[in-house]
Scaffold this motif. Structure first.
Motif, mmCIF file in Angstrom:
data_model
loop_
_atom_site.group_PDB
_atom_site.id
_atom_site.type_symbol
_atom_site.label_atom_id
_atom_site.label_comp_id
_atom_site.label_asym_id
_atom_site.label_seq_id
_atom_site.Cartn_x
_atom_site.Cartn_y
_atom_site.Cartn_z
ATOM 1 N N ARG A 173 -2.650 2.094 -3.829
ATOM 2 C CA ARG A 173 -1.317 2.579 -3.500
ATOM 3 C C ARG A 173 -1.306 4.096 -3.665
ATOM 4 N NH1 ARG A 173 1.662 -1.665 -7.437
ATOM 5 N NH2 ARG A 173 -0.078 -0.966 -8.730
ATOM 6 N N GLU A 174 -0.176 4.724 -3.432
ATOM 7 C CA GLU A 174 -0.058 6.176 -3.522
ATOM 8 C C GLU A 174 0.240 6.601 -4.956
ATOM 9 O OE1 GLU A 174 3.082 9.580 -2.177
ATOM 10 O OE2 GLU A 174 2.855 7.860 -0.845
ATOM 11 N N LEU A 175 -0.715 7.264 -5.592
ATOM 12 C CA LEU A 175 -0.524 7.726 -6.964
ATOM 13 C C LEU A 175 0.373 8.956 -6.977
ATOM 14 C CD1 LEU A 175 -1.187 7.506 -9.985
ATOM 15 C CD2 LEU A 175 -3.168 8.982 -9.544
ATOM 16 N N THR A 176 1.486 8.845 -7.687
ATOM 17 C CA THR A 176 2.416 9.957 -7.827
ATOM 18 C C THR A 176 2.098 10.759 -9.088
ATOM 19 O OG1 THR A 176 4.136 8.707 -6.694
ATOM 20 C CG2 THR A 176 4.861 10.568 -8.002
ATOM 21 N N ARG A 177 1.927 10.059 -10.212
ATOM 22 C CA ARG A 177 1.589 10.705 -11.489
ATOM 23 C C ARG A 177 0.748 9.751 -12.315
ATOM 24 N NH1 ARG A 177 5.748 14.278 -13.545
ATOM 25 N NH2 ARG A 177 4.438 14.856 -15.294
ATOM 26 N N ALA A 178 -0.197 10.299 -13.039
ATOM 27 C CA ALA A 178 -0.962 9.553 -14.042
ATOM 28 C C ALA A 178 -0.916 10.402 -15.305
ATOM 29 C CB ALA A 178 -2.398 9.332 -13.586
ATOM 30 N N ILE A 179 -0.349 9.833 -16.353
ATOM 31 C CA ILE A 179 -0.190 10.579 -17.599
ATOM 32 C C ILE A 179 -0.796 9.773 -18.736
ATOM 33 C CG2 ILE A 179 1.422 11.714 -19.183
ATOM 34 C CD1 ILE A 179 3.507 11.655 -16.881
ATOM 35 N N ALA A 180 -1.653 10.435 -19.516
ATOM 36 C CA ALA A 180 -2.211 9.828 -20.730
ATOM 37 C C ALA A 180 -1.579 10.534 -21.926
ATOM 38 C CB ALA A 180 -3.728 9.976 -20.759
ATOM 39 N N TYR A 181 -1.010 9.743 -22.800
ATOM 40 C CA TYR A 181 -0.346 10.254 -23.997
ATOM 41 C C TYR A 181 -1.334 10.131 -25.149
ATOM 42 C CZ TYR A 181 3.637 9.811 -20.956
ATOM 43 O OH TYR A 181 4.497 9.939 -19.888
ATOM 44 N N VAL A 182 -1.734 11.280 -25.699
ATOM 45 C CA VAL A 182 -2.792 11.295 -26.710
ATOM 46 C C VAL A 182 -2.320 12.011 -27.975
ATOM 47 C CG1 VAL A 182 -4.661 11.131 -25.018
ATOM 48 C CG2 VAL A 182 -3.847 13.371 -25.711
ATOM 49 N N PRO A 200 0.795 -1.224 0.000
ATOM 50 C CA PRO A 200 0.000 0.000 0.000
ATOM 51 C C PRO A 200 0.830 1.279 0.000
ATOM 52 C CG PRO A 200 -0.865 -1.547 1.604
ATOM 53 C CD PRO A 200 0.433 -2.120 1.096
ATOM 54 N N ALA A 201 2.023 1.256 0.573
ATOM 55 C CA ALA A 201 2.832 2.467 0.661
ATOM 56 C C ALA A 201 3.612 2.764 -0.623
ATOM 57 C CB ALA A 201 3.801 2.347 1.836
ATOM 58 N N GLN A 202 3.498 1.903 -1.619
ATOM 59 C CA GLN A 202 4.243 2.129 -2.851
ATOM 60 C C GLN A 202 3.781 3.399 -3.550
ATOM 61 O OE1 GLN A 202 3.642 -1.453 -5.106
ATOM 62 N NE2 GLN A 202 5.645 -2.251 -4.558
ATOM 63 N N ARG A 203 4.754 4.111 -4.095
ATOM 64 C CA ARG A 203 4.473 5.275 -4.941
ATOM 65 C C ARG A 203 4.373 4.767 -6.378
ATOM 66 N NH1 ARG A 203 9.798 8.099 -3.731
ATOM 67 N NH2 ARG A 203 10.305 5.905 -3.915
ATOM 68 N N VAL A 204 3.261 5.096 -7.028
ATOM 69 C CA VAL A 204 2.954 4.541 -8.348
ATOM 70 C C VAL A 204 2.784 5.654 -9.384
ATOM 71 C CG1 VAL A 204 1.285 3.161 -9.652
ATOM 72 C CG2 VAL A 204 1.736 2.611 -7.270
ATOM 73 N N ALA A 205 3.291 5.395 -10.578
ATOM 74 C CA ALA A 205 3.013 6.238 -11.739
ATOM 75 C C ALA A 205 2.325 5.359 -12.778
ATOM 76 C CB ALA A 205 4.298 6.826 -12.310
ATOM 77 N N VAL A 206 1.270 5.897 -13.374
ATOM 78 C CA VAL A 206 0.526 5.182 -14.409
ATOM 79 C C VAL A 206 0.688 5.963 -15.712
ATOM 80 C CG1 VAL A 206 -1.747 4.376 -15.158
ATOM 81 C CG2 VAL A 206 -1.148 4.319 -12.719
ATOM 82 N N ALA A 212 -11.577 3.101 -14.687
ATOM 83 C CA ALA A 212 -11.318 1.736 -14.214
ATOM 84 C C ALA A 212 -9.849 1.371 -14.410
ATOM 85 C CB ALA A 212 -12.217 0.740 -14.944
ATOM 86 N N LEU A 213 -9.279 1.795 -15.521
ATOM 87 C CA LEU A 213 -7.869 1.534 -15.804
ATOM 88 C C LEU A 213 -6.993 2.158 -14.718
ATOM 89 C CD1 LEU A 213 -6.148 0.329 -18.289
ATOM 90 C CD2 LEU A 213 -5.779 2.725 -18.853
ATOM 91 N N LEU A 214 -7.273 3.411 -14.370
ATOM 92 C CA LEU A 214 -6.486 4.101 -13.347
ATOM 93 C C LEU A 214 -6.673 3.453 -11.981
ATOM 94 C CD1 LEU A 214 -4.535 6.383 -12.706
ATOM 95 C CD2 LEU A 214 -6.513 7.901 -12.439
ATOM 96 N N ASP A 215 -7.915 3.115 -11.640
ATOM 97 C CA ASP A 215 -8.174 2.450 -10.350
ATOM 98 C C ASP A 215 -7.386 1.151 -10.225
ATOM 99 O OD1 ASP A 215 -9.897 4.411 -9.473
ATOM 100 O OD2 ASP A 215 -11.724 3.290 -9.945
ATOM 101 N N LYS A 216 -7.419 0.331 -11.255
ATOM 102 C CA LYS A 216 -6.714 -0.947 -11.223
ATOM 103 C C LYS A 216 -5.197 -0.728 -11.198
ATOM 104 C CE LYS A 216 -6.009 -5.382 -11.462
ATOM 105 N NZ LYS A 216 -6.078 -6.170 -10.237
ATOM 106 N N GLY A 217 -4.736 0.262 -11.950
ATOM 107 C CA GLY A 217 -3.304 0.547 -11.968
ATOM 108 C C GLY A 217 -2.785 0.977 -10.607
ATOM 109 N N HIS A 223 11.604 8.597 -8.291
ATOM 110 C CA HIS A 223 10.557 9.141 -7.427
ATOM 111 C C HIS A 223 9.408 8.166 -7.177
ATOM 112 C CE1 HIS A 223 12.616 12.937 -8.106
ATOM 113 N NE2 HIS A 223 12.580 12.657 -9.397
ATOM 114 N N ILE A 224 9.506 6.973 -7.732
ATOM 115 C CA ILE A 224 8.422 5.994 -7.623
ATOM 116 C C ILE A 224 8.974 4.614 -7.276
ATOM 117 C CG2 ILE A 224 6.858 7.201 -9.207
ATOM 118 C CD1 ILE A 224 7.806 5.246 -11.405
ATOM 119 N N ASP A 225 8.078 3.759 -6.822
ATOM 120 C CA ASP A 225 8.437 2.368 -6.559
ATOM 121 C C ASP A 225 7.939 1.459 -7.675
ATOM 122 O OD1 ASP A 225 9.479 2.881 -3.844
ATOM 123 O OD2 ASP A 225 7.390 3.400 -3.425
ATOM 124 N N THR A 226 6.808 1.857 -8.281
ATOM 125 C CA THR A 226 6.158 1.042 -9.306
ATOM 126 C C THR A 226 5.717 1.932 -10.457
ATOM 127 O OG1 THR A 226 5.316 -0.505 -7.647
ATOM 128 C CG2 THR A 226 4.210 -0.516 -9.780
#
Length: 165
Positions: A44-53, A6-12, A35-40, A106-109
Motif C-alpha cells: 500500500r502507499e506508505l505515508t509515515r513510518a515512525i519508530a518510538y525509541v 493497494p491505494a490505501q494510505r498507511v502509517a506504521v 520485515a515489520l515495515l514490509d508486512k505493515g 491523512h491516512i486510511d489505515t
C-alpha cells in the motif's frame, strides 16, 4: 472499516520498547524492522513510518537508531527518566497516541506495532473516525483488549523466521 486495498494510505507506528522486550522475553532475539515495515505496508502507499525509541545510553543504540532510519522509519527518541527513588520510566504511549490521532485525517489505515493494551482505547477512537486499525505483535505478550479493539491482528510469533533476526 475500509478493507485492504493497494491505494490505501498507511502509517506504521512501532513501539520499539514493547517490541524489544516482547522479542527478548519470549525468544531472546531482536526484531527485523525491515520485515515489520514490509508486512505493515503490504504494497500500500506508505505515508509515515515512525519508530518510538528510548535513549538508555547503551552501546550500539546509535547504530540501531541509524539502522531504523535507513530502513525508512522516522525515529522519535526520548531519554529514559530516573527518579529519586531509583525507579526508571520510559514510554511513548501519549506521544504515539497523539501522532496517531493527528495522522487520522491523512491516512486510511494505521498499523500499530505493539502489544500494549493501553492502546485499545486509541484503536476504538481511530475506528470510530473511519481509520482501519491493524496491530502487529507477539501473541504471547499482546493484550487481549488491544487485539479485540483492532480490525486485524498479525501475530509475529507465527512467522518468527521473518520477523526476528
Amino acid at each position: 472499516m475500509p478493507p485492504l486495498q493497494p491505494a490505501q494510505r498507511v502509517a506504521v507506528l512501532a513501539d520499539s520498547q514493547n517490541l524489544y522486550h516482547s522479542a527478548q522475553s519470549v525468544y531472546s532475539q531482536n526484531i527485523d524492522y525491515a520485515a515489520l515495515l514490509d508486512k505493515g505496508v503490504q504494497d500500500r502507499e506508505l505515508t509515515r513510518a515512525i519508530a518510538y525509541v528510548i535513549r538508555a545510553q547503551s552501546e550500539d543504540e546509535d547504530r540501531f537508531f541509524d539502522a531504523l532510519r535507513d530502513i525508512g522509519f522516522e525515529t522519535k527518541i526520548k531519554a529514559i527518566k530516573t527518579f529519586g527513588d531509583g525507579s526508571k520510566k520510559a514510554d511513548w504511549d501519549v506521544g504515539m497516541s497523539l501522532d496517531a490521532v493527528s495522522l487520522a485525517d491523512h491516512i486510511d489505515t494505521i498499523v500499530l506495532c505493539t502489544g500494549d493494551g493501553d492502546f485499545s482505547r486509541l484503536c476504538r477512537h481511530l475506528r470510530h473516525e473511519g481509520v482501519r486499525v491493524e496491530v502487529m505483535a507477539f501473541e504471547e505478550s499482546a493484550a487481549t483488549e488491544l487485539v479485540d479493539a483492532a480490525d486485524s491482528f498479525v501475530d509475529l510469533s507465527e512467522r518468527t523466521e521473518t520477523f526476528l533476526l
